[in-house]
Design an enzyme around this catalytic site. Structure first.
Site, short mmCIF file in Angstrom:
data_model
loop_
_atom_site.label_atom_id
_atom_site.label_comp_id
_atom_site.label_asym_id
_atom_site.label_seq_id
_atom_site.Cartn_x
_atom_site.Cartn_y
_atom_site.Cartn_z
N ASP A 1 -65.98 -3.10 83.41
CA ASP A 1 -66.97 -4.07 82.78
C ASP A 1 -66.18 -5.33 82.49
O ASP A 1 -65.28 -5.51 83.15
CB ASP A 1 -67.71 -3.24 81.37
CG ASP A 1 -67.00 -3.92 79.87
OD1 ASP A 1 -66.03 -4.06 79.79
OD2 ASP A 1 -67.16 -3.30 79.22
N THR B 1 -62.43 -1.56 75.15
CA THR B 1 -61.86 -0.38 73.53
C THR B 1 -61.88 1.44 74.52
O THR B 1 -60.88 1.51 73.76
CB THR B 1 -62.52 0.19 72.30
OG1 THR B 1 -64.06 0.65 73.23
CG2 THR B 1 -63.61 -1.08 71.90
N HIS C 1 -53.91 19.74 79.57
CA HIS C 1 -54.48 20.76 78.73
C HIS C 1 -56.11 20.71 79.19
O HIS C 1 -56.31 22.00 79.57
CB HIS C 1 -53.65 21.15 77.08
CG HIS C 1 -52.97 20.96 76.76
ND1 HIS C 1 -53.03 21.52 75.28
CD2 HIS C 1 -51.63 21.37 77.80
CE1 HIS C 1 -51.31 21.54 75.82
NE2 HIS C 1 -50.70 21.49 76.42
N CYS D 1 -63.06 -0.41 79.65
CA CYS D 1 -63.94 -1.48 78.87
C CYS D 1 -63.03 -1.86 78.08
O CYS D 1 -61.80 -1.91 77.18
CB CYS D 1 -65.05 -0.92 78.49
SG CYS D 1 -64.71 1.09 77.17
N HIS E 1 -55.63 27.31 79.02
CA HIS E 1 -55.63 25.49 79.50
C HIS E 1 -57.07 25.91 80.13
O HIS E 1 -58.35 25.54 80.02
CB HIS E 1 -54.89 25.04 79.26
CG HIS E 1 -53.74 24.37 78.55
ND1 HIS E 1 -54.11 24.70 77.76
CD2 HIS E 1 -52.22 25.44 78.89
CE1 HIS E 1 -52.62 24.59 76.79
NE2 HIS E 1 -51.61 25.23 78.01
#
Ligand code: RB5
Length: 147
Positions: free
Chosen positions: A10, A69, A100, A67, A135
């Site tokens: 963004d 954060t 994992h 973005c 996993h």
């Protein structure tokens, strides 16, 4: 054969998208740019959807969302069946996300993580392979939650 990888951001991640795209090109990837294409404000779920459809549609195996954060992009991406998006702020998590969790998308926060660390995070994720075994059983259980 070129390696396709999707990238999207963004407005908060626009500058970092350019820097990460350059890195990906240097690493030999062909970058599929899912926008946005300027600093103008956009809604991150729209970009997450566009990028994730490149993954679920088979055009790309992996994608990187950016973005402010990394949080909004990761929340949005993880709503889409078939996407395992890891919000990464350090290189160890990025490595584990591949080994994992078999994460096919990572989300970065351009207002949290500096560009040099972000590049290291991307390299750690791309250089690591899913370990399978126990996993795989756990990732299968994650995918079963979508049903
Ligand atoms: C946009 O201002 C900001 O909310 C977005 O980039 C992201 O940080 C959301 O999680």
């Amino acid at each position: 054969m070129s390696k396709l990888i999707a990238i999207g951001c963004d407005h908060g991640g626009f500058e970092l998208k350019g820097q990460i795209s350059e890195l990906l090109t240097e690493l030999g990837f062909e970058v599929v740019d899912c926008g946005c294409f300027s600093n103008a404000s956009v809604d991150y779920p729209d970009i997450a959807k566009t990028l994730c459809e490149k993954i679920t549609g088979g055009e790309c195996k992996k994608g990187i969302l950016i973005c402010g954060t990394g949080i909004g992009m990761s929340i949005a991406a993880n709503k889409i069946n078939g996407i395992r998006c890891a919000h990464c702020t350090d290189t160890f998590s990025a490595q584990m996300a591949a080994e994992h969790n078999n994460a096919n998308v990572i989300a970065l926060g351009a207002r949290i993580t500096g560009s040099e660390l972000a590049k290291c995070i991307v390299k750690s994720w791309l250089n690591a392979d899913f370990l399978g075994g126990r996993h795989a059983e756990r990732v299968n259980k994650i995918m079963a939650l979508e049903k």
